[in-house]
Design a protein around this motif. Structure first.
Motif, PDB file in Angstrom:
ATOM      1  N   VAL A   1       0.844  -1.198   0.000  1.00  7.84           N
ATOM      2  CA  VAL A   1       0.000   0.000   0.000  1.00  7.84           C
ATOM      3  C   VAL A   1       0.878   1.246   0.000  1.00  7.84           C
ATOM      4  N   TYR A   2       1.930   1.234   0.798  1.00  8.34           N
ATOM      5  CA  TYR A   2       2.865   2.363   0.831  1.00  8.34           C
ATOM      6  C   TYR A   2       3.455   2.621  -0.546  1.00  8.34           C
ATOM      7  N   ARG A   3       3.814   1.559  -1.247  1.00  8.26           N
ATOM      8  CA  ARG A   3       4.467   1.695  -2.549  1.00  8.26           C
ATOM      9  C   ARG A   3       3.519   2.256  -3.600  1.00  8.26           C
ATOM     10  N   HIS A   4       2.294   1.805  -3.604  1.00  5.03           N
ATOM     11  CA  HIS A   4       1.365   2.166  -4.678  1.00  5.03           C
ATOM     12  C   HIS A   4       0.330   3.222  -4.283  1.00  5.03           C
ATOM     13  N   PHE A   5       0.003   3.324  -2.991  1.00  3.76           N
ATOM     14  CA  PHE A   5      -1.041   4.249  -2.541  1.00  3.76           C
ATOM     15  C   PHE A   5      -0.577   4.964  -1.274  1.00  3.76           C
ATOM     16  N   PRO A   6       0.461   5.789  -1.368  1.00  2.83           N
ATOM     17  CA  PRO A   6       1.070   6.376  -0.170  1.00  2.83           C
ATOM     18  C   PRO A   6       0.211   7.419   0.537  1.00  2.83           C
ATOM     19  N   ASP A   7      -0.733   8.029  -0.163  1.00  4.62           N
ATOM     20  CA  ASP A   7      -1.559   9.078   0.436  1.00  4.62           C
ATOM     21  C   ASP A   7      -3.029   8.676   0.381  1.00  4.62           C
ATOM     22  N   ARG A   8      -3.836   9.331   1.183  1.00  4.03           N
ATOM     23  CA  ARG A   8      -5.265   9.021   1.201  1.00  4.03           C
ATOM     24  C   ARG A   8      -5.917   9.363  -0.131  1.00  4.03           C
ATOM     25  N   ALA A   9      -5.408  10.403  -0.797  1.00  6.06           N
ATOM     26  CA  ALA A   9      -5.936  10.713  -2.128  1.00  6.06           C
ATOM     27  C   ALA A   9      -5.708   9.556  -3.089  1.00  6.06           C
ATOM     28  N   ASP A  10      -4.622   8.814  -2.878  1.00  8.24           N
ATOM     29  CA  ASP A  10      -4.334   7.672  -3.745  1.00  8.24           C
ATOM     30  C   ASP A  10      -5.319   6.533  -3.525  1.00  8.24           C
ATOM     31  N   LEU A  11      -5.918   6.466  -2.353  1.00  6.07           N
ATOM     32  CA  LEU A  11      -6.957   5.462  -2.110  1.00  6.07           C
ATOM     33  C   LEU A  11      -8.176   5.748  -2.983  1.00  6.07           C
ATOM     34  N   LEU A  12      -8.531   7.020  -3.096  1.00  2.15           N
ATOM     35  CA  LEU A  12      -9.604   7.396  -4.026  1.00  2.15           C
ATOM     36  C   LEU A  12      -9.162   7.133  -5.461  1.00  2.15           C
ATOM     37  N   GLY A  13      -7.874   7.379  -5.722  1.00  5.12           N
ATOM     38  CA  GLY A  13      -7.348   7.102  -7.048  1.00  5.12           C
ATOM     39  C   GLY A  13      -7.484   5.635  -7.423  1.00  5.12           C
ATOM     40  N   ALA A  14      -7.393   4.750  -6.440  1.00  6.50           N
ATOM     41  CA  ALA A  14      -7.565   3.325  -6.720  1.00  6.50           C
ATOM     42  C   ALA A  14      -8.966   3.040  -7.248  1.00  6.50           C
ATOM     43  N   VAL A  15      -9.958   3.717  -6.682  1.00  9.39           N
ATOM     44  CA  VAL A  15     -11.337   3.540  -7.152  1.00  9.39           C
ATOM     45  C   VAL A  15     -11.461   4.030  -8.592  1.00  9.39           C
ATOM     46  N   SER A  16     -10.884   5.195  -8.884  1.00 13.01           N
ATOM     47  CA  SER A  16     -10.907   5.714 -10.248  1.00 13.01           C
ATOM     48  C   SER A  16     -10.226   4.760 -11.215  1.00 13.01           C
ATOM     49  N   THR A  17      -9.090   4.196 -10.786  1.00 15.33           N
ATOM     50  CA  THR A  17      -8.363   3.277 -11.655  1.00 15.33           C
ATOM     51  C   THR A  17      -9.192   2.058 -12.001  1.00 15.33           C
ATOM     52  N   VAL A  18      -9.866   1.492 -11.005  1.00 16.02           N
ATOM     53  CA  VAL A  18     -10.715   0.321 -11.268  1.00 16.02           C
ATOM     54  C   VAL A  18     -11.793   0.661 -12.290  1.00 16.02           C
ATOM     55  N   ALA A  19     -12.442   1.819 -12.115  1.00 12.93           N
ATOM     56  CA  ALA A  19     -13.503   2.224 -13.040  1.00 12.93           C
ATOM     57  C   ALA A  19     -12.941   2.521 -14.427  1.00 12.93           C
ATOM     58  N   ASP A  20     -11.826   3.241 -14.489  1.00 15.11           N
ATOM     59  CA  ASP A  20     -11.227   3.583 -15.773  1.00 15.11           C
ATOM     60  C   ASP A  20     -10.830   2.333 -16.544  1.00 15.11           C
ATOM     61  N   GLU A  21     -10.212   1.379 -15.850  1.00 12.09           N
ATOM     62  CA  GLU A  21      -9.762   0.170 -16.531  1.00 12.09           C
ATOM     63  C   GLU A  21     -10.935  -0.665 -17.031  1.00 12.09           C
ATOM     64  N   ALA A  22     -12.041  -0.627 -16.301  1.00 13.65           N
ATOM     65  CA  ALA A  22     -13.231  -1.347 -16.760  1.00 13.65           C
ATOM     66  C   ALA A  22     -13.731  -0.772 -18.083  1.00 13.65           C
ATOM     67  N   VAL A  23     -13.677   0.565 -18.197  1.00 14.30           N
ATOM     68  CA  VAL A  23     -14.091   1.212 -19.448  1.00 14.30           C
ATOM     69  C   VAL A  23     -13.085   0.932 -20.558  1.00 14.30           C
ATOM     70  N   LEU A  24     -11.818   1.123 -20.263  1.00 16.92           N
ATOM     71  CA  LEU A  24     -10.793   0.984 -21.293  1.00 16.92           C
ATOM     72  C   LEU A  24     -10.638  -0.445 -21.770  1.00 16.92           C
ATOM     73  N   ALA A  25     -10.961  -1.418 -20.927  1.00 16.85           N
ATOM     74  CA  ALA A  25     -10.887  -2.813 -21.343  1.00 16.85           C
ATOM     75  C   ALA A  25     -11.826  -3.095 -22.504  1.00 16.85           C
ATOM     76  N   ASP A  26     -12.912  -2.310 -22.604  1.00 13.73           N
ATOM     77  CA  ASP A  26     -13.858  -2.486 -23.702  1.00 13.73           C
ATOM     78  C   ASP A  26     -13.282  -2.012 -25.031  1.00 13.73           C
ATOM     79  N   GLY A  27     -12.132  -1.347 -24.998  1.00 15.02           N
ATOM     80  CA  GLY A  27     -11.521  -0.863 -26.227  1.00 15.02           C
ATOM     81  C   GLY A  27     -10.271  -1.618 -26.610  1.00 15.02           C
ATOM     82  N   ASP A  28     -10.019  -2.765 -25.955  1.00 15.60           N
ATOM     83  CA  ASP A  28      -8.820  -3.528 -26.260  1.00 15.60           C
ATOM     84  C   ASP A  28      -8.787  -3.943 -27.719  1.00 15.60           C
TER      85      ASP A  28
END
Length: 223
Positions: free
Chosen positions: A49-76
């Protein structure tokens, strides 16, 4: 399990962190949700968690990443992403509507936690500001997924406009209890139509009534 070794490991870590962060936010409040608590709830090493999500804002960023990747996977390009690849005959507004609704669908599992996080972020301006850059990056990728130019000064303005549009629709989505997210779809369609009308009006004023070469006004929204 070792995290951070392969792309699949990183994706799984992101998913588990996002789920744990939003679950804790819903249960105990966002202000009491930090990396240590998330690591424990997610069952992942604190060092990961320290390596990839060092700040609390990065925890929200994890949620965005999951959603973004779900959308972008449809364009593979390998054919798995038929959804976005089938957009060829649609207008820019139609494509962006489809992309943004896919993103809202992907965010549904996190909605309870996001509702609390959004409420509590009003008292955390620095966390909100830190997340803003990640949010703009997400919006730029949604434009790219919809095949709308996002990599120029004008593209940066589109991403900012899409972020504002998304924020307005997001407030509707948070309380949308319809089975098919009908209220969200209506709000998104209305916002995109207003953006499209604004863009076309601006185009007419700047080009004397038509676009360059005498074509009809563009149908792409300002975002």
């Amino acid at each position: 399990m070792r995290f951070g070794v392969t792309m699949d490991d990183t994706r799984e870590l992101t998913r588990r962190v996002a789920e744990a962060a939003m679950r804790l936010a819903a249960e105990r409040g966002w202000r009491r949700t930090g990396p240590v608590e998330v690591a424990k709830a997610a069952g992942v090493p604190l060092a990961a968690v320290y390596r990839h999500f060092p700040d609390r804002a990065d925890l929200l960023g994890a949620v965005s990443t999951v959603a973004d990747e779900a959308v972008l996977a449809d364009g593979d390009a390998d054919g798995a992403g038929a959804g976005i690849n089938e957009m060829a005959g649609e207008t820019a507004r139609d494509r962006l509507f489809d992309v943004m609704m896919r993103r809202f669908d992907a965010l549904l599992p996190f909605r309870d936690g996001l509702a609390v996080a959004v409420r509590d972020l009003r008292r955390e301006p620095f966390t909100a500001l830190a997340f803003a850059r990640r949010y703009r990056r997400s919006m730029a990728w949604m434009l790219r997924a919809a095949r709308i130019e996002a990599d120029s000064p004008a593209g940066a303005l589109r991403a900012a406009a899409l972020g504002a549009l998304h924020a307005r629709v997001f407030r509707v989505w948070l309380t949308d209890d319809t089975a098919d997210l009908a209220r969200t779809m209506a709000a998104l369609d209305g916002e995109l139509r207003k953006a499209e009308s604004w863009a076309n009006s601006l185009c007419r004023r700047s080009s004397g009534g038509t676009t360059a070469g005498g074509a009809e006004p563009i149908d792409a929204p300002a975002v």
